[in-house]
Enzyme design. Sequence first.
Site, PDB file in Angstrom:
ATOM      1  N   ARG A 125      42.709   4.963 -29.272  1.00 42.59           N
ATOM      2  CA  ARG A 125      41.386   5.363 -28.770  1.00 42.59           C
ATOM      3  C   ARG A 125      40.396   4.050 -28.857  1.00 42.59           C
ATOM      4  O   ARG A 125      40.234   3.627 -30.069  1.00 42.59           O
ATOM      5  CB  ARG A 125      40.704   6.623 -29.470  1.00 42.59           C
ATOM      6  CG  ARG A 125      39.744   7.126 -28.575  1.00 42.59           C
ATOM      7  CD  ARG A 125      39.225   8.493 -29.268  1.00 42.59           C
ATOM      8  NE  ARG A 125      38.254   7.742 -30.437  1.00 42.59           N
ATOM      9  CZ  ARG A 125      38.115   8.231 -31.455  1.00 42.59           C
ATOM     10  NH1 ARG A 125      39.018   9.543 -31.669  1.00 42.59           N
ATOM     11  NH2 ARG A 125      37.365   7.616 -32.288  1.00 42.59           N
ATOM     12  N   GLU A 144      34.978  -0.384 -31.353  1.00 40.53           N
ATOM     13  CA  GLU A 144      36.221  -0.626 -32.114  1.00 40.53           C
ATOM     14  C   GLU A 144      37.404   0.148 -31.370  1.00 40.53           C
ATOM     15  O   GLU A 144      37.191   0.658 -30.322  1.00 40.53           O
ATOM     16  CB  GLU A 144      35.955   0.261 -33.438  1.00 40.53           C
ATOM     17  CG  GLU A 144      35.886   1.670 -33.298  1.00 40.53           C
ATOM     18  CD  GLU A 144      36.025   2.377 -34.708  1.00 40.53           C
ATOM     19  OE1 GLU A 144      36.136   1.390 -35.940  1.00 40.53           O
ATOM     20  OE2 GLU A 144      35.736   3.601 -34.779  1.00 40.53           O
ATOM     21  N   ASN A 146      40.767   2.278 -32.320  1.00 36.82           N
ATOM     22  CA  ASN A 146      41.265   3.111 -33.447  1.00 36.82           C
ATOM     23  C   ASN A 146      42.965   3.111 -33.055  1.00 36.82           C
ATOM     24  O   ASN A 146      43.112   3.771 -32.093  1.00 36.82           O
ATOM     25  CB  ASN A 146      40.864   4.529 -33.581  1.00 36.82           C
ATOM     26  CG  ASN A 146      39.500   4.671 -33.688  1.00 36.82           C
ATOM     27  OD1 ASN A 146      38.967   4.411 -34.678  1.00 36.82           O
ATOM     28  ND2 ASN A 146      38.669   4.790 -32.495  1.00 36.82           N
ATOM     29  N   SER A 151      41.595  10.836 -33.482  1.00 39.12           N
ATOM     30  CA  SER A 151      41.485  12.186 -33.233  1.00 39.12           C
ATOM     31  C   SER A 151      40.702  12.570 -31.991  1.00 39.12           C
ATOM     32  O   SER A 151      40.052  12.075 -31.487  1.00 39.12           O
ATOM     33  CB  SER A 151      40.851  12.800 -34.797  1.00 39.12           C
ATOM     34  OG  SER A 151      39.712  12.179 -34.940  1.00 39.12           O
ATOM     35  N   LYS A 305      38.854  -4.442 -38.361  1.00 35.68           N
ATOM     36  CA  LYS A 305      37.561  -5.227 -37.810  1.00 35.68           C
ATOM     37  C   LYS A 305      38.088  -6.700 -37.849  1.00 35.68           C
ATOM     38  O   LYS A 305      37.323  -7.311 -36.871  1.00 35.68           O
ATOM     39  CB  LYS A 305      36.478  -4.946 -38.381  1.00 35.68           C
ATOM     40  CG  LYS A 305      36.316  -3.180 -38.875  1.00 35.68           C
ATOM     41  CD  LYS A 305      35.783  -2.353 -37.601  1.00 35.68           C
ATOM     42  CE  LYS A 305      35.783  -0.844 -37.829  1.00 35.68           C
ATOM     43  NZ  LYS A 305      37.213  -0.222 -37.968  1.00 35.68           N
ATOM     44  N   LYS A 364      30.233  -4.463 -41.019  1.00 36.46           N
ATOM     45  CA  LYS A 364      31.292  -3.432 -41.022  1.00 36.46           C
ATOM     46  C   LYS A 364      32.562  -4.049 -41.937  1.00 36.46           C
ATOM     47  O   LYS A 364      32.890  -5.052 -41.887  1.00 36.46           O
ATOM     48  CB  LYS A 364      31.910  -3.607 -39.650  1.00 36.46           C
ATOM     49  CG  LYS A 364      31.066  -2.963 -38.514  1.00 36.46           C
ATOM     50  CD  LYS A 364      31.710  -2.824 -37.220  1.00 36.46           C
ATOM     51  CE  LYS A 364      31.185  -1.748 -36.384  1.00 36.46           C
ATOM     52  NZ  LYS A 364      31.924  -1.545 -35.223  1.00 36.46           N
ATOM     53  N   GLU A 368      38.399   2.679 -41.790  1.00 33.97           N
ATOM     54  CA  GLU A 368      38.304   3.661 -40.623  1.00 33.97           C
ATOM     55  C   GLU A 368      37.643   5.048 -41.142  1.00 33.97           C
ATOM     56  O   GLU A 368      37.520   5.403 -42.527  1.00 33.97           O
ATOM     57  CB  GLU A 368      39.763   4.059 -40.095  1.00 33.97           C
ATOM     58  CG  GLU A 368      40.430   2.887 -39.368  1.00 33.97           C
ATOM     59  CD  GLU A 368      39.468   2.201 -38.394  1.00 33.97           C
ATOM     60  OE1 GLU A 368      38.941   2.890 -37.764  1.00 33.97           O
ATOM     61  OE2 GLU A 368      39.808   0.982 -38.301  1.00 33.97           O
ATOM     62  N   GLY A 369      37.372   6.127 -40.305  1.00 37.34           N
ATOM     63  CA  GLY A 369      36.900   7.449 -40.733  1.00 37.34           C
ATOM     64  C   GLY A 369      35.344   7.614 -40.431  1.00 37.34           C
ATOM     65  O   GLY A 369      34.931   8.676 -40.944  1.00 37.34           O
ATOM     66  N   ARG A 450      31.321  11.686 -27.688  1.00 38.67           N
ATOM     67  CA  ARG A 450      30.529  12.197 -28.815  1.00 38.67           C
ATOM     68  C   ARG A 450      29.062  11.597 -29.015  1.00 38.67           C
ATOM     69  O   ARG A 450      28.853  10.436 -28.640  1.00 38.67           O
ATOM     70  CB  ARG A 450      31.312  11.449 -30.066  1.00 38.67           C
ATOM     71  CG  ARG A 450      32.726  12.073 -30.341  1.00 38.67           C
ATOM     72  CD  ARG A 450      33.504  11.271 -31.296  1.00 38.67           C
ATOM     73  NE  ARG A 450      33.605  10.007 -31.191  1.00 38.67           N
ATOM     74  CZ  ARG A 450      34.054   8.918 -31.857  1.00 38.67           C
ATOM     75  NH1 ARG A 450      34.258   9.339 -33.311  1.00 38.67           N
ATOM     76  NH2 ARG A 450      34.166   7.667 -31.319  1.00 38.67           N
TER      77      ARG A 450
END
Length: 474
Positions: A125, A144, A146, A151, A305, A364, A368-369, A450
């Site tokens: 994604r 970024e 993923n 998800s 990254k 950064k 992740e997360g 989002r």
Amino acid sequence: MANSWGSLLQDEQQLEELAQQAVDRALAEGVLLRTSQEPSSSDVVSYAPFTLFPSLVPAALLEQAYAVQQDFNLLVDAVSQNAAFLEQTLSSTIKRDNFTARLFDIHKQVLKEGIAQTVFLGLNRSDYMFQRNADGSSALKQIEINTISASFGGLASRTPAVHRHVLNVLSKTKEAAKILSNNPSKGLALGIAKAWELYGSANALVLLIAQEKERNVFDQRAIENELLARNIHVIRRRFEDVSARGSLDQNRKLFMDGQEIAVVYFRDGYMPSQYSLQNWEARLLLERSCAVKCPDIATQLAGTKKVQQELSRAGVLEALLPGQPEATARLQATFAGLYSLDMGEEGDQAITEALATPSRFVLKPQREGGGNNLYGDEMVQALERLKDSEERASYILMEKIEPEPFGNCLLRPGSPARVVQCISELGIFGVYVRQGKTFVMNKHVGHLLRTKAIEHADGGVAAGVAVLDNPYPV
């Protein structure tokens, strides 16, 4: 961009009534999370936080994000196959970042032994924000990509019905019809199904590597259910289960509880806290097998990254995607400013600029997360601490994207509906399957919007900051 819901956001009583309708519809549609109190059980569930109204997104930027996704698929795959590029790019990072170093160790072990898998599956994604330009126009800029455990493809397919419902309640049927249908989970399952088919064993299963405490289980079930509809069975196991009951035969076929595994789909394994020594051993066992890993270790490294920063360097895309100038131009158009913090003049200059104008940058780490990035005073403190240390090489510096804020109403369990100034992040889901050197599938399969209140600098839905949304194209 004007706010087309402006007047509706003024009427508090109407908002409360609408919010109740929206929440009931969200629960009915399956926009669900387990609760933080009981993350291992579905006995009590709640709705996943979402916006009351869909948020306005420039249609041209939505189209641009879709148009470049196949290029990003090709790029991630090209990086994952280029061992020399990965080694060179991550050489300074792995000296200082233990997590990336552990992943890289497995990568090297697998290369040395010889890669057993012949089919490769990418479910990724790519996330963007809309940069507000000085002339008032907006530009699509990548935050970024993923490459592991991308998800919300499941829940994103359930939210359009909720926003259509809200607009229909307000008798805005024309507007309701403009909300795009979206089913990423179906497309993601299509990729897994293709990889399963090419693996070529009718009785083999898909192994989903899950966390024990998984609030976002319904998002994952959406993909499992799509696979079951194709008569492909999924088993959910933890790394600990693989360690205890997983094995390879002499041909490096993977077996779990005695059953052959065709595809391993990771929904765990992207953060250091998710690995014990035992879990690292389980990951190595999975990587050594001929099962199709989603992602394999090289593809996980391609999503770091540091790799993202290196890809923005002049000439790098051309070397990785030779003879594809159109793809290269589409990709480069989405890049924000990215800067290396490796020891040396280039890194020194980046740090000097960030300390002089901290509001223009984000720091950064290779994580992740959500919830890991540093801004403002925190970034300045970190850079002051890191600037003379080699540890700085485990970070990158990125130009801060400045979208135009807008009003929306965020709905969260246990919180009153409140109108706040927000910004959005658009994700496009990509799927590719490669057999040997041949691409069998390369497509975009849906989107995720989002939205978060502007006071929250960092973090996604799973991190508890952003909420689910839908683009309303304008």
